[in-house]
Design a protein around this motif. Structure first.
Motif, PDB file in Angstrom:
ATOM      1  N   LEU A  30      -1.741   8.632   1.098  1.00 19.60           N
ATOM      2  CA  LEU A  30      -3.050   9.191   1.465  1.00 19.60           C
ATOM      3  C   LEU A  30      -3.929   9.523   0.266  1.00 19.60           C
ATOM      4  CD1 LEU A  30      -2.039  11.328   4.552  1.00 19.60           C
ATOM      5  CD2 LEU A  30      -2.749   8.930   4.443  1.00 19.60           C
ATOM      6  N   LYS A  31      -3.601   8.969  -0.894  1.00 16.25           N
ATOM      7  CA  LYS A  31      -4.457   9.152  -2.067  1.00 16.25           C
ATOM      8  C   LYS A  31      -5.685   8.254  -1.897  1.00 16.25           C
ATOM      9  CE  LYS A  31      -4.521   9.113  -7.073  1.00 16.25           C
ATOM     10  NZ  LYS A  31      -3.724   8.954  -8.291  1.00 16.25           N
ATOM     11  N   PRO A  32      -6.892   8.813  -1.964  1.00 16.76           N
ATOM     12  CA  PRO A  32      -8.107   8.021  -1.755  1.00 16.76           C
ATOM     13  C   PRO A  32      -8.375   7.075  -2.922  1.00 16.76           C
ATOM     14  CG  PRO A  32      -8.660  10.313  -2.222  1.00 16.76           C
ATOM     15  CD  PRO A  32      -7.167  10.233  -2.182  1.00 16.76           C
ATOM     16  N   PHE A  33      -8.997   5.929  -2.608  1.00 17.66           N
ATOM     17  CA  PHE A  33      -9.251   4.948  -3.661  1.00 17.66           C
ATOM     18  C   PHE A  33     -10.185   5.478  -4.728  1.00 17.66           C
ATOM     19  CE2 PHE A  33     -12.903   3.555  -0.969  1.00 17.66           C
ATOM     20  CZ  PHE A  33     -13.893   3.456  -1.924  1.00 17.66           C
ATOM     21  N   TRP A  34     -11.051   6.421  -4.387  1.00 21.70           N
ATOM     22  CA  TRP A  34     -11.984   6.942  -5.392  1.00 21.70           C
ATOM     23  C   TRP A  34     -11.279   7.835  -6.401  1.00 21.70           C
ATOM     24  CZ3 TRP A  34     -12.455   7.613  -0.145  1.00 21.70           C
ATOM     25  CH2 TRP A  34     -12.108   8.866   0.362  1.00 21.70           C
ATOM     26  N   ALA A  35     -10.004   8.113  -6.177  1.00 17.26           N
ATOM     27  CA  ALA A  35      -9.227   8.854  -7.170  1.00 17.26           C
ATOM     28  C   ALA A  35      -8.745   7.910  -8.277  1.00 17.26           C
ATOM     29  CB  ALA A  35      -8.033   9.539  -6.512  1.00 17.26           C
ATOM     30  N   HIS A  36      -8.983   6.607  -8.103  1.00 22.09           N
ATOM     31  CA  HIS A  36      -8.639   5.596  -9.101  1.00 22.09           C
ATOM     32  C   HIS A  36      -9.896   5.211  -9.859  1.00 22.09           C
ATOM     33  CE1 HIS A  36      -4.769   5.059  -7.133  1.00 22.09           C
ATOM     34  NE2 HIS A  36      -5.406   4.990  -5.990  1.00 22.09           N
ATOM     35  N   LYS A  37      -9.724   4.562 -10.985  1.00 24.01           N
ATOM     36  CA  LYS A  37     -10.887   4.126 -11.761  1.00 24.01           C
ATOM     37  C   LYS A  37     -11.623   2.988 -11.082  1.00 24.01           C
ATOM     38  CE  LYS A  37      -9.416   5.776 -16.175  1.00 24.01           C
ATOM     39  NZ  LYS A  37     -10.081   6.987 -16.304  1.00 24.01           N
ATOM     40  N   LYS A  38     -10.893   2.109 -10.413  1.00 22.81           N
ATOM     41  CA  LYS A  38     -11.510   0.978  -9.714  1.00 22.81           C
ATOM     42  C   LYS A  38     -11.470   1.280  -8.230  1.00 22.81           C
ATOM     43  CE  LYS A  38      -9.899  -2.260 -13.151  1.00 22.81           C
ATOM     44  NZ  LYS A  38      -9.008  -3.368 -13.408  1.00 22.81           N
ATOM     45  N   GLY A  39     -12.471   0.804  -7.496  1.00 29.87           N
ATOM     46  CA  GLY A  39     -12.495   1.103  -6.084  1.00 29.87           C
ATOM     47  C   GLY A  39     -12.704  -0.092  -5.190  1.00 29.87           C
ATOM     48  N   ARG A  40     -13.476  -1.029  -5.596  1.00 22.04           N
ATOM     49  CA  ARG A  40     -13.875  -2.098  -4.698  1.00 22.04           C
ATOM     50  C   ARG A  40     -12.731  -3.034  -4.318  1.00 22.04           C
ATOM     51  NH1 ARG A  40     -19.252  -1.957  -2.983  1.00 22.04           N
ATOM     52  NH2 ARG A  40     -20.421  -0.696  -4.399  1.00 22.04           N
TER      53      ARG A  40
END
Length: 149
Positions: A135-145
């Motif tokens: 459940l870690k959101p993608f915006w918690a990563h440097k890349k998102g798309r």
């Protein structure tokens, strides 16, 4: 005297900052991904009747504006689907209104009835993976798309 004036200035500044911070979220310092708990997932579907952008009372994140989809089910129940920060999410779903949506969602005991947090949403044959298996959101990563499939 200068130290006293500086102290008064800092106290005066701290009041509004504390109030602003207190208005965001549920008062928790971290989201569900950091707790290690995985709530039960549900699949919901319906018609996207509205896209809402703005302050979210239920966020634990740092974003000032969140994006929500209002989804009307076949039973005429309107669900509030919390997606994430507007700056990270809106481009992916800006044309979702009026389309059928299917989503994998979860809820927490702090959310009101018929409010859900999206893990994945699919509409127009596009699938957006918002959160990973933990459940870690993608915006918690440097890349998102790369999460748009």
């Amino acid at each position: 005297m200068k130290n006293f004036m500086l102290f008064l200035f800092l106290v005066a500044l701290a009041g509004p900052l504390t109030t602003l911070n207190a208005q965001k979220g549920m008062g928790e310092s971290e989201g569900i991904a950091k707790t290690g708990e995985i709530p039960e997932m549900q699949t919901i579907s319906g018609l996207v009747t509205e896209i809402k952008k703005g302050p979210c009372t239920y966020t634990v994140g740092k974003s000032v504006s969140g994006t929500h989809l209002m989804v009307q089910t076949e039973d005429d129940v309107v669900l509030n689907i919390h997606l994430g920060p507007t700056a990270k999410i809106f481009d992916f779903i800006e044309d979702a209104k009026g389309h059928h949506l299917e989503a994998i969602v979860f809820t927490t005991e702090k959310l009101p009835e018929n409010h859900f947090i999206a893990k994945e949403v699919t509409y127009n044959e596009n699938k957006l993976v918002l959160r990973n298996g933990y459940l870690k959101p993608f915006w918690a990563h440097k890349k998102g798309r790369e999460y748009w499939k």
